[in-house]
Design an enzyme around this catalytic site. Sequence first.
Site, short mmCIF file in Angstrom:
data_model
loop_
_atom_site.label_atom_id
_atom_site.label_comp_id
_atom_site.label_asym_id
_atom_site.label_seq_id
_atom_site.Cartn_x
_atom_site.Cartn_y
_atom_site.Cartn_z
N LYS A 138 0.96 -1.16 0.03
CA LYS A 138 -0.11 -0.04 0.00
C LYS A 138 0.75 1.13 -0.06
CE LYS A 138 -4.04 -1.91 2.57
NZ LYS A 138 -5.10 -1.58 1.65
N ARG A 178 -10.60 -11.40 1.95
CA ARG A 178 -11.30 -12.49 1.41
C ARG A 178 -10.65 -13.72 1.43
NH1 ARG A 178 -11.74 -9.30 -4.13
NH2 ARG A 178 -11.42 -7.61 -2.78
N1 BES Z 1 -8.25 -3.48 4.33
C1 BES Z 1 -8.33 -3.20 3.25
C2 BES Z 1 -9.82 -2.57 2.58
C3 BES Z 1 -9.90 -1.10 3.12
C4 BES Z 1 -8.96 -0.02 2.46
C5 BES Z 1 -10.75 -0.46 4.23
C6 BES Z 1 -8.87 1.25 3.03
C7 BES Z 1 -10.72 0.86 4.42
C8 BES Z 1 -9.96 1.65 4.28
C9 BES Z 1 -8.51 -4.61 2.11
O1 BES Z 1 -7.66 -5.58 2.57
C10 BES Z 1 -7.91 -3.97 0.81
O2 BES Z 1 -6.63 -3.55 0.64
N2 BES Z 1 -8.69 -4.13 -0.46
C11 BES Z 1 -8.27 -3.74 -1.61
C12 BES Z 1 -8.88 -4.76 -2.60
C13 BES Z 1 -8.51 -4.53 -3.79
C14 BES Z 1 -6.87 -4.80 -3.87
C15 BES Z 1 -9.07 -5.54 -4.89
C16 BES Z 1 -8.86 -2.23 -1.90
O3 BES Z 1 -9.94 -1.93 -1.49
O4 BES Z 1 -8.05 -1.48 -2.49
MN MN Z 2 -5.75 -5.21 2.04
#
Ligand code: BES
Ligand code: MN
Length: 497
Positions: free
Chosen positions: A279, A353
């Site tokens: 990230k 997931r």
């Molecule tokens: N924990 C995150 C989702 C999230 C991001 C919650 C920002 C709250 C604020 C999750 O694990 C994630 O990173 N999801 C990705 C999925 C994508 C790679 C398909 C996302 O939402 O960017």
């Molecule tokens: Mn994530």
Amino acid sequence: MEFGIKVTTPEKQRGACVVVGVFESKKMTESAKELDSLSEGYIKDILSQGDLEGKSNTTLLLHKVPGVQSKRVLLIGLGKEQEFNDSAFITAAQAAFRVLGSTGITDCTLFLADLPVKDCDIAWKVTQIAKLAVDSNYRFDQLKSNPEEIKKPLRKIIISLHGKEDLAAGEQALSQGAAIAHGMSLTKNLGNLAPNICTPSYLADQAKELGKSYKLKVTILDKKDMEKQKMGALLAVARGSHQPPKLIVMEYQGKGKKEKPIVLVGKGVTFDTGGISLKPAAEMDEMKYDMSGAASVLGTIKAVAEMNLPINVVGIIPATENMPGGSATKPGDVVTSMSGQTIEVLNTDAEGRLILCDALTYAERYEPKVVIDIATLTGACVIALGNIATGLMSNDEELAQELITAGEQSADRVWQLPLWDDYQELLKSNFADMANIGGRAGGTITAACFLSRFTKKYQWAHLDIAGTAWKSGKEKGSTGRPVPLLAQFLINQSEAS
Ligand code: BES
Ligand code: MN
Ligand code: ZN
């Protein structure tokens, strides 16, 4: 914080503060009028001078009101009388507790629960008051070496009612409200804790402690157990971390053994770096909240146990960090889930997931009545619904409606998104049974579609709490959601069966 509920009048109060409401255009409520006549028009005088118009979210604290025994009178602006609805009531109670908490008042009697609120009964108002009171008192300063001292915290709150006929319902609502608030506090504490402290092992210890306090059966599966269960997806996420993963199972039994349980599954990523699909740095600290689903399962089970609900509930928490590292899962890796289905990991940041799918398969062994998973799953959900509603997706329309209703009752609302098969094809993989991402479009729904491939054997709902579990910015902190929603849902279920 201590609560009481009584049939009483403002006249009889001798404590530190009585709290009464005033509607817009200076229209006094019944209890305000009583104080006014005791003081021979003193309150009306002050209102007519324009010190309080009665607008929503305004307050006026009066000292030594003539003829009134209580040391203080706190007037709360309620807004327009015709528009006094559930959210106006909540705003009024919050305004009251803001003043009470900042002035060193230790005890008070509230004359708010009798105010008529559209579509809300006494029980609802009392539950809200208890919840908002504990909430307003919440501080998280356990990691500060010199916590700011609160001079005199608000300790005792008496909720007054006009008539005896409401007393029994009020008392039950009060203890339920307090239990929900205590559950929320646990959820908030776990969320707010630093991720070097709140690790998967820490969550497991918390579950064990909860188990001791409330006689729950708590089982912790460690990495070896997960290997035995062939939880390849959960293990794939844990690979990059030095913290050992844990699968936490808590069983609350409030009914006979034959009664099928409601299973709550909470995402417990104690820190989400994204893994190899790292990230960006900005606000990455907030990914300590990626275990908020897990924290809400712990908080809800605490509330259920404190309420002694006649219902069986199982909490399942897959807990791990998501870290990059030499042995971390890579984009392109194919892993085999506990269900036997293979998954091409195209993005290691879609880890929630992966841990949930194995936990959802594990849930089958409890022959659940329903399964609800709770997860900070997608950034897309924050874009779709903001910080107001939790995303809801379900394979069962009745269950979805029950959750929508519980959300409205508890002022912890959800909004349903479709889970149509048309979305499933976005998860196609050239090399495995499915990919773990479906692209940017409809990201919240494709995440739920992924989970739906592991929940075919039971009624299931998915709650995406990415936008509602915590607040960012200056007021950064856990909200304790969706504990009120889940607790209300379980209260309703226990009354129905
Ligand atoms: N924990 C995150 C989702 C999230 C991001 C919650 C920002 C709250 C604020 C999750 O694990 C994630 O990173 N999801 C990705 C999925 C994508 C790679 C398909 C996302 O939402 O960017
Ligand atoms: Mn994530
Ligand atoms: Zn995550």
